[in-house]
Design a protein around this motif. Structure first.
Motif, short mmCIF file in Angstrom:
data_model
loop_
_atom_site.label_atom_id
_atom_site.label_comp_id
_atom_site.label_asym_id
_atom_site.label_seq_id
_atom_site.Cartn_x
_atom_site.Cartn_y
_atom_site.Cartn_z
N SER A 188 -1.35 10.55 -13.44
CA SER A 188 -0.51 9.63 -12.66
C SER A 188 -1.20 9.24 -11.35
CB SER A 188 0.89 10.22 -12.44
OG SER A 188 1.02 10.74 -11.15
N ASN A 189 -1.96 10.17 -10.77
CA ASN A 189 -2.74 9.85 -9.56
C ASN A 189 -3.75 8.74 -9.86
OD1 ASN A 189 -1.49 11.72 -8.02
ND2 ASN A 189 -3.16 13.19 -7.95
N ILE A 190 -4.44 8.91 -10.99
CA ILE A 190 -5.47 7.91 -11.36
C ILE A 190 -4.82 6.53 -11.54
CG2 ILE A 190 -7.06 7.20 -13.21
CD1 ILE A 190 -7.83 10.16 -13.51
N GLU A 191 -3.64 6.53 -12.19
CA GLU A 191 -2.95 5.26 -12.42
C GLU A 191 -2.60 4.58 -11.09
OE1 GLU A 191 1.17 3.89 -14.36
OE2 GLU A 191 0.17 5.57 -15.37
N GLU A 192 -2.04 5.37 -10.16
CA GLU A 192 -1.66 4.80 -8.87
C GLU A 192 -2.89 4.37 -8.08
OE1 GLU A 192 1.17 3.91 -8.04
OE2 GLU A 192 2.34 4.96 -9.56
N MET A 193 -3.97 5.18 -8.21
CA MET A 193 -5.18 4.83 -7.45
C MET A 193 -5.83 3.56 -8.00
SD MET A 193 -6.99 8.27 -6.17
CE MET A 193 -6.32 9.68 -6.96
N LEU A 244 0.83 -1.21 0.00
CA LEU A 244 0.00 0.00 0.00
C LEU A 244 0.86 1.26 0.00
CD1 LEU A 244 -2.72 -0.98 2.62
CD2 LEU A 244 -3.18 -0.30 0.28
N ARG A 245 2.03 1.14 0.63
CA ARG A 245 2.87 2.33 0.79
C ARG A 245 3.42 2.85 -0.52
NH1 ARG A 245 7.14 2.06 5.59
NH2 ARG A 245 8.05 3.95 4.79
N THR A 246 3.81 1.91 -1.42
CA THR A 246 4.45 2.34 -2.66
C THR A 246 3.55 3.27 -3.48
OG1 THR A 246 5.45 0.17 -2.54
CG2 THR A 246 5.92 1.44 -4.52
N PRO A 247 2.32 2.85 -3.83
CA PRO A 247 1.49 3.79 -4.61
C PRO A 247 1.11 5.04 -3.83
CG PRO A 247 0.29 1.74 -4.19
CD PRO A 247 1.66 1.55 -3.66
N LEU A 248 0.91 4.88 -2.50
CA LEU A 248 0.54 6.06 -1.69
C LEU A 248 1.67 7.09 -1.69
CD1 LEU A 248 -1.33 4.57 1.40
CD2 LEU A 248 -2.25 6.09 -0.35
N THR A 249 2.92 6.61 -1.57
CA THR A 249 4.07 7.53 -1.58
C THR A 249 4.15 8.23 -2.94
OG1 THR A 249 5.16 5.90 -0.20
CG2 THR A 249 6.54 7.67 -1.05
#
Ligand code: ADP
Length: 338
Positions: A161-166, A130-135
């Motif tokens: 990029s936010n959408i991709e990580e989310m 969870l940490r990797t995309p949140l960071t």
């Protein structure tokens, strides 16, 4: 063992459980000893001739020789010896029982400790994932916010990029939910393996088309015992991986067959394959082989195969893999026929 170590050992769950076991053993042993003592003592008393035998009408003139006293003394001595032996026996039970209790306590707690260790490993791994995309989301937003003049194109790039990580995060939370749901037993019904395969193919069609990958579906009509949604999900995971880890314009083969009791379905690809050293671990949660990390940029979190494995387990089936690096992989699901 130092005093502190001894104290912390005695406070440990193992020691507490061992003491409870020992208490049960000792209560039983002492109760048996008490019963043995009481019955034996009663027997000894019964064997003492009544004093009347040595007096009136006994033919013996009075108990001058102290016969009655002599028998009583012998009975008391026997009782003394019995108590001595019972005390020894209970001491022995205490020593052996302590060892046995400790061994039993360890055996009782081992699976619980293993489950707790697995649980805590799971939480650590999940938090790490969870940490990797949140960071990444946090950093890109902070950087964008610090820019004095953020133009529309740059803002859109940050949002993209936010959408991709989310979506990665959503995929992970869906996967974690799916994993926890697989702990509940299923209610198997006769279902069509062909329909499950067709539905799974539908779900990955867009991804396959994007890479110009053809899926050669040769699944015949077969009835199996299972849960259609679960089985479709397992086949989707295998197809999705085959697409992720195959080069563009390759073919994925979907085949099925049966023997006396089981139906088998194989998803075969011409992809990157899996190194022999990774094969034992690919069904573990969060495991990703190095080959996959380097070859696929849109890789998941390493939980797809563990979900598929759990689903197949729920179906009393087996999920196996055969793979050659750079040649391809074949994943086979075997489940009972209806
Ligand atoms: P992921 O989301 O990383 O694909 P999975 O649990 O589905 O996670 O798979 C675990 C690992 O097994 C992958 O990271 C990859 O290394 C390997 N793997 C699974 N399927 C294939 C395949 N068809 N070809 C090559 N490697 C695969």
């Amino acid at each position: 063992m130092k005093l502190d170590q001894l104290r912390s050992f005695l406070r440990s769950t193992t020691a507490r459980l061992a003491v409870s076991y020992l208490a049960v053993i000792m209560v039983l042993s002492l109760s048996f000893s008490f019963v043995i003592y009481k019955t034996s003592s009663h027997e000894l008393d019964r064997q003492i001739p009544p004093s009347s035998l040595f007096t009136a009408g006994s033919g013996v003139a009075g108990d001058d020789f102290g016969y009655h006293h002599f028998f009583e003394q012998r009975a008391d001595e026997a009782r003394g010896r019995l108590i001595g032996r019972l005390v020894l026996l209970n001491l022995l039970v205490l020593v052996v029982g302590a060892g046995l209790s400790y061994y039993l306590a360890r055996r009782t707690l081992e699976p619980i400790e293993d489950a707790m260790a697995a649980q805590s490993r799971f939480v650590t791994d999940a938090s790490h994932e969870l940490r990797t995309p949140l960071t990444a989301i946090l950093t890109s937003n902070e950087v964008a916010l610090r820019k004095p003049r953020l133009n529309l194109a740059q803002a859109k790039q940050v949002i993209a990029s936010n959408i991709e990580e989310m979506s990665r995060l959503k995929l992970l939370s869906d996967g974690l939910l799916s994993l926890s749901r697989q702990d509940v037993p299923i209610d198997p019904k006769p279902i069509s393996l062909q329909d499950c395969a067709a539905e799974a193919m539908n779900q990955v069609l867009a991804a396959a088309q994007a890479k110009h990958i053809a899926i050669d579906d040769k699944v015949p009509k077969l009835k199996v015992m299972g849960d259609a949604a679960g089985l479709t999900q397992a086949i989707t995971i295998l197809l999705d991986n085959a697409i992720k880890y195959s080069p563009e314009k390759s073919t994925i083969y979907l085949e099925a067959g049966k023997d006396d009791k089981q139906a088998s379905l194989t998803v075969r690809d011409e992809g990157i394959g899996i190194a022999a050293s990774d094969l034992p671990y690919i069904f573990d949660r969060f495991y990703r082989a190095d080959l996959a990390r380097t070859a696929s940029t849109n890789g998941g979190h390493g939980i797809g195969l563990s979900i598929a494995h759990k689903i197949v387990d729920q179906h009393q089936g087996q999920l196996s893999v055969a793979s050659t690096p750079k040649k391809g992989s074949a994943f086979t699901i075997k489940i009972p026929l209806a």
